[in-house]
Write an enzyme that holds these catalytic residues in place. Sequence first.
Site, PDB file in Angstrom:
ATOM      1  N   GLU A  49      24.814  62.047  42.192  1.00  0.00           N
ATOM      2  CA  GLU A  49      23.839  61.438  43.095  1.00  0.00           C
ATOM      3  C   GLU A  49      23.579  62.426  44.220  1.00  0.00           C
ATOM      4  O   GLU A  49      24.441  62.646  45.073  1.00  0.00           O
ATOM      5  CB  GLU A  49      24.387  60.115  43.660  1.00  0.00           C
ATOM      6  CG  GLU A  49      23.502  59.525  44.743  1.00  0.00           C
ATOM      7  CD  GLU A  49      24.064  58.258  45.402  1.00  0.00           C
ATOM      8  OE1 GLU A  49      24.914  57.577  44.788  1.00  0.00           O
ATOM      9  OE2 GLU A  49      23.648  57.967  46.536  1.00  0.00           O
ATOM     10  N   ARG A  53      19.683  62.989  52.257  1.00  0.00           N
ATOM     11  CA  ARG A  53      20.192  62.997  53.634  1.00  0.00           C
ATOM     12  C   ARG A  53      20.101  64.381  54.245  1.00  0.00           C
ATOM     13  O   ARG A  53      20.719  64.651  55.273  1.00  0.00           O
ATOM     14  CB  ARG A  53      21.652  62.549  53.666  1.00  0.00           C
ATOM     15  CG  ARG A  53      21.787  61.085  53.374  1.00  0.00           C
ATOM     16  CD  ARG A  53      23.229  60.652  53.461  1.00  0.00           C
ATOM     17  NE  ARG A  53      23.485  59.667  52.444  1.00  0.00           N
ATOM     18  CZ  ARG A  53      24.680  59.217  52.139  1.00  0.00           C
ATOM     19  NH1 ARG A  53      25.741  59.666  52.769  1.00  0.00           N
ATOM     20  NH2 ARG A  53      24.820  58.316  51.196  1.00  0.00           N
ATOM     21  N   LYS A 137      24.459  48.661  43.025  1.00  0.00           N
ATOM     22  CA  LYS A 137      25.557  49.250  43.782  1.00  0.00           C
ATOM     23  C   LYS A 137      26.174  48.138  44.618  1.00  0.00           C
ATOM     24  O   LYS A 137      25.453  47.258  45.088  1.00  0.00           O
ATOM     25  CB  LYS A 137      24.995  50.297  44.768  1.00  0.00           C
ATOM     26  CG  LYS A 137      25.221  51.730  44.370  1.00  0.00           C
ATOM     27  CD  LYS A 137      24.476  52.664  45.277  1.00  0.00           C
ATOM     28  CE  LYS A 137      25.401  53.308  46.275  1.00  0.00           C
ATOM     29  NZ  LYS A 137      24.896  54.637  46.711  1.00  0.00           N
TER      30      LYS A 137
HETATM   31  C1  3PG Z   1      27.457  56.758  49.930  1.00  0.00           C
HETATM   32  O1  3PG Z   1      26.854  57.632  50.466  1.00  0.00           O
HETATM   33  O2  3PG Z   1      27.036  56.111  48.964  1.00  0.00           O
HETATM   34  C2  3PG Z   1      28.748  56.497  50.536  1.00  0.00           C
HETATM   35  O3  3PG Z   1      28.687  56.802  51.883  1.00  0.00           O
HETATM   36  C3  3PG Z   1      29.843  57.247  49.900  1.00  0.00           C
HETATM   37  O4  3PG Z   1      30.941  56.679  50.468  1.00  0.00           O
HETATM   38  P1  3PG Z   1      32.318  57.449  50.624  1.00  0.00           P
HETATM   39  O5  3PG Z   1      32.010  58.638  51.510  1.00  0.00           O
HETATM   40  O6  3PG Z   1      33.255  56.465  51.216  1.00  0.00           O
HETATM   41  O7  3PG Z   1      32.700  57.883  49.236  1.00  0.00           O
END
Ligand code: 3PG
Length: 216
Positions: A49, A53, A137
């Site tokens: 993914e 960002r 999700k």
């Molecule tokens: C995301 O971006 O989907 C989450 O922030 C990932 O979460 P994590 O950093 O706790 O794995």
Amino acid sequence: MAMIDKKHQSFLSKTLEQAIILPVLVIERVEDAIPLAEALLAGGCNSVEVTLRSDAALAAMEKIAINLPELTLGAGTLLECEQFQQVKDAGASYALSPGATKKLAQAAIDADFAYVPAAATPSEILELRELGYKIQKLFPAGASGGIEMLKSLSSPIADVRFCPTGGVSTENVQDYLKQPNVICVGGSWLAPKNLITEKNWAAITQIAQKSMTTVR
Ligand code: 3PG
């Protein structure tokens, strides 16, 4: 109201089942896109993914889509309806969001694009289910109840499967994946910011390899 096309649900079902762990990536430099994706592939990941960002995100997606067709490319952090077309044009095969609105859920249907919206409550899950979204999700997974939440959802909403993301780690990934309503998990632990900055691709492959071996 239009419903999601079943072909997208079966594509997502296959893609996410095979992925098991979906690395959540923030790529700040386009030049990192291919070595990072290659490092994850070498570690046994077959989908990633790439989140929207960073300014480099769309260009990074293009690089990965063109050079590494064996990796199924997901685009994450979609917050705006027009981004479906943008990530589709960049070569992504599906999109994910940290939440969902009716507009976003409808925009994915209008763009004829595979989409994994996120929910964190039973009512949000049911709203998305009504549009045909049976793969969602669970975000933020840990903060919204984690494994206990998934257990609680499994009987009353038995036909929705989740990709819990947010708070998944090497410590709890196996417990998450043991839940029958979990199709895969997402997480950023496979590609820590410091290792990307240092271009330590070997270390990223090692983390991926270790995680994938644990869950297989
Ligand atoms: C995301 O971006 O989907 C989450 O922030 C990932 O979460 P994590 O950093 O706790 O794995």
